[in-house]
Scaffold this motif. Structure first.
Motif, PDB file in Angstrom:
ATOM      1  N   SER A 320       0.859  -1.185   0.000  1.00  0.00           N
ATOM      2  CA  SER A 320       0.000   0.000   0.000  1.00  0.00           C
ATOM      3  C   SER A 320       0.892   1.231   0.000  1.00  0.00           C
ATOM      4  O   SER A 320       1.676   1.439   0.938  1.00  0.00           O
ATOM      5  CB  SER A 320      -0.915  -0.006   1.221  1.00  0.00           C
ATOM      6  N   PHE A 356      -5.471  12.651  -0.494  1.00  0.00           N
ATOM      7  CA  PHE A 356      -4.834  11.487  -1.102  1.00  0.00           C
ATOM      8  C   PHE A 356      -5.902  10.461  -1.444  1.00  0.00           C
ATOM      9  O   PHE A 356      -6.848  10.764  -2.160  1.00  0.00           O
ATOM     10  CB  PHE A 356      -3.750  10.934  -0.172  1.00  0.00           C
ATOM     11  N   GLU A 357      -5.822   9.265  -0.941  1.00  0.00           N
ATOM     12  CA  GLU A 357      -6.743   8.191  -1.282  1.00  0.00           C
ATOM     13  C   GLU A 357      -7.558   7.773  -0.061  1.00  0.00           C
ATOM     14  O   GLU A 357      -7.079   7.864   1.074  1.00  0.00           O
ATOM     15  CB  GLU A 357      -5.981   6.969  -1.807  1.00  0.00           C
ATOM     16  N   HIS A 358      -8.786   7.318  -0.318  1.00  0.00           N
ATOM     17  CA  HIS A 358      -9.642   6.743   0.737  1.00  0.00           C
ATOM     18  C   HIS A 358      -9.851   7.717   1.899  1.00  0.00           C
ATOM     19  O   HIS A 358      -9.898   7.308   3.068  1.00  0.00           O
ATOM     20  CB  HIS A 358      -9.054   5.425   1.250  1.00  0.00           C
TER      21      HIS A 358
END
Length: 665
Positions: A320, A356-358
């Protein structure tokens, strides 16, 4: 069972030691096996911190079906581009010529003689299996076409690596390069061009030197805006210090999270020089924090510096990117409590929607906190909490070239900030690299866990290590470093010289590859040619050896066409040319004792000077191995400074004000 990579000195190769693919290291044995079996070579090139290398490894090289196809019809060869930059350079040239672009992982198919007939980068598993099947069939059924194509590709590559027409980089060329950069500058965000944005370390060093020599306000403004934007954005680690490889966006918000030694070494030096030029508090903070990062996270037990921290964090077998570094508002509250958590979220731009992500955010510090003591206490608590998260892997390979960059940066940062500990750390790194990597008078490229690898050093190993040792010599006055640097440069001139006055990347007596690589562009780090030019120039000023200055000038001229036409890819050549235009300005500070108060004052004034042509020789009169101290006596038994140009010196000065005036002339 582990394959042939289990005993490699490269952590990247060791990452593939348990693959079902029957990997070979690069070497004559692999090519002999391909000839014996009459099959092509599958060449896979990458590096340990590479995100997409990990993806392809997991999808394909750890897969039994793919491994069976590879092992049946190819001899697979795995190469660490950081350990073998020469192999990487040759086949990246082929990949770029064939596809119009390059990158890692790099995937090439070669004849058993090493000629490429296919090249690409990352392939998902279905496309990779299809490629393997088609390539195997073509090799069996249309061999003549394959060999004809590979011969043509090899011939064309040799044509495009011929010598260039030299162009000396004079003052007009330096002005023109600065003007081109001004036209490419991003006034709104700092940096040059659009996304993705890479830290332009060598360009910034050129602009700092250009400002010092010419007084250009534009040059200094571009440096200041870029340094501030990078340091306040998400590409800079606001908790742990140090910079990520690049920003995927134009605003420096979202980084590609790998943290490389060569980036951080060069940026540490740039921020130290920006601090010297301006006194910026932000520069001082970044210097301190980035040096802390290098020492805390990249220093090895032997005293050298590891190559990188990975872009990915592995959890339960899955990679990740950025997991270690990104935050949500709730996570900040969990660590700091409700009031401080919300306050830090506002300060660092951590939002509910995320950057960023999520729903997670990178950390940005776009303005200074109102209460620095509160912020630093919160920062330490967050850093401690982050240390409990899964951490990215470290590539423990110690690369000669990049350690040279780190030694130079730490030595300069030490004298500019007065941090003696950094100087001791730089000296220890130099001792390790010299004692371990210098074998029978020749450099090796890298080591791991104190065990030196077999690959020979390339031109930038000699140039960047010499640069670091020369910076260390000027910071400490220890003549050992000057002597070793001179010996390295003498060897490099003999081994790497090109017909046009520049330098090849590989030695004349090195392994004969498809072609002899010669990268003239300063890209993520100085080219071997620029690195050697800079070290030769400095060494000539410290030793008075005229042939070294001549070789430096010739190497700069060999780089002149590219550097003045496209200065974003000639940053170090231009920085060295600024030093050549401004110097040599030589200052010998003689002292009756190592800790003489007057000598310390004279040295501090000298080290505050920003002339790019300045070199410094501190020490006792007539110190053996230090030509600038020869026949430079004390004055009335006390410390004195001799300001010289081309070894022609003014009368010695003993008062700080007189030294300032002499340096300003």
């Amino acid at each position: 069972m582990p394959n042939r990579l289990a005993d490699a000195t490269s952590p990247y190769l060791q990452q593939h030691a348990d693959n079902p693919v029957d990997w070979w290291e690069w070497g004559p044995e692999a090519f002999a096996e391909a000839r014996r079996r009459d099959v092509p070579i599958l060449l896979s090139v990458g590096y340990a911190a590479c995100h997409w290398c990990h993806v392809m490894a997991h999808e394909s090289f750890e897969d039994d079906l793919v491994a069976a196809a590879v092992n049946a019809d190819f001899v697979p060869v795995k190469v660490d581009r950081e350990e073998r930059p020469d192999v990487d350079s040759v086949y990246m040239a082929a990949t770029t010529a064939l596809t119009g672009q390059g990158g890692w992982p790099m995937t090439c198919l070669l004849t058993p003689d090493g000629d490429p007939f296919f090249a690409g980068t990352y392939f998902p598993k279905p496309q990779f299996l299809q490629l393997l099947g088609q390539a195997s069939a073509v090799w069996r059924e249309q061999r003549d076409r394959v060999l004809e194509s590979s011969t043509h590709i090899a011939s064309r590559l040799r044509e495009i690596t011929t010598a260039t027409t030299p162009l000396p980089i004079d003052a007009e060329g330096l002005d023109r390069a600065a003007a081109i950069l001004r036209g490419q500058f991003d006034d709104a965000r700092g940096g040059f061009g659009g996304a993705p944005k890479f830290p332009p370390s060598m360009v910034l060093e050129f602009l700092l030197r250009h400002h010092a020599r010419t007084g250009s306000a534009d040059a200094l403004a571009m440096v200041g805006a870029t340094c501030e934007a990078m340091a306040r954005g998400g590409m800079y680690d606001q908790l742990g210090g140090g910079f990520a490889r690049y920003s995927v966006d134009a605003d420096w918000v979202v980084p590609h999270f790998e943290k490389m030694l060569y980036d951080n070494a060069q940026l540490l030096r740039v921020y130290a020089h920006w601090l010297r030029a301006t006194g910026s508090p932000l520069a001082r903070r970044v210097v301190r924090e980035t040096a802390d990062f290098l020492v805390r996270d990249l220093r090895t037990t032997e005293g050298g510096f590891a190559s990188a921290l990975d872009a990915d964090t592995v959890v339960d077998g899955h990679s990740s990117e950025g997991l270690t570094y990104v935050w949500t508002p709730a996570q900040l509250v969990d660590v700091l409590g409700d009031e401080d958590g919300r306050r830090v979220a506002s300060l660092l731009g951590v939002t509910e929607t995320g950057t960023f992500e999520h729903g997670t955010s990178t950390l940005q510090l776009r303005s200074d906190p109102d209460d620095e003591q509160w912020w630093y206490a919160a920062r330490e608590r967050l850093l401690a909490a982050r240390a409990e998260r899964p951490q990215p892997a470290r590539d423990d390979k110690v690369v000669t070239s990049w350690n040279g960059l780190a030694i130079a940066a730490l030595a300069d940062a030490a004298v500019i900030t007065g941090d003696q500990e950094l100087l001791e750390i730089a000296s220890r790194a130099a001792e390790f690299v010299v004692d371990t990597h210098l074998v029978d008078g020749r450099l090796r490229r890298s080591s791991k866990d104190g065990r030196v690898g077999q690959p020979a050093g390339v031109a930038d190993d000699y140039g960047n290590l010499a640069e670091g040792l020369l910076a260390l010599n000027q910071a400490t006055g220890d003549p050992r470093w000057l002597g070793i640097a001179k010996d390295l440069l003498d060897t490099a001139v003999e081994s790497f010289a090109a017909e046009d006055g520049g330098f090849h990347d590989t030695p004349a007596d090195g392994e004969q590859l498809l072609l002899r690589p010669r990268n003239q562009a300063d890209n993520a780090e100085p080219s071997g040619q620029s690195a050697l030019a800079g070290a030769l120039l400095t060494c000539s000023a410290l030793t008075g050896v005229p042939v070294m200055r001549e070789r430096a000038d010739a190497a700069l001229a060999a780089a002149g066409q590219l550097a003045t036409r496209d200065p974003r890819f000639g940053g170090w050549a231009l920085a060295v040319a600024e030093a050549a235009a401004a110097g040599p300005l030589q200052v010998a500070v003689v002292s009756p004792t190592p800790d003489d108060p007057r000598a310390r004052k004279l040295l501090a004034i000298t080290r505050a000077a920003t002339s790019p042509g300045l070199v410094i020789a501190p020490g006792a009169p007539d110190t053996p191995g230090t030509p600038l101290l020869a026949e430079r006596p004390l004055v009335a038994g006390g410390a004195a400074a001799y300001v010289c140009r081309g070894f022609v010196c003014d009368a010695p000065v003993t008062e700080p004000g007189d030294l300032r005036n002499a340096l300003a002339r």
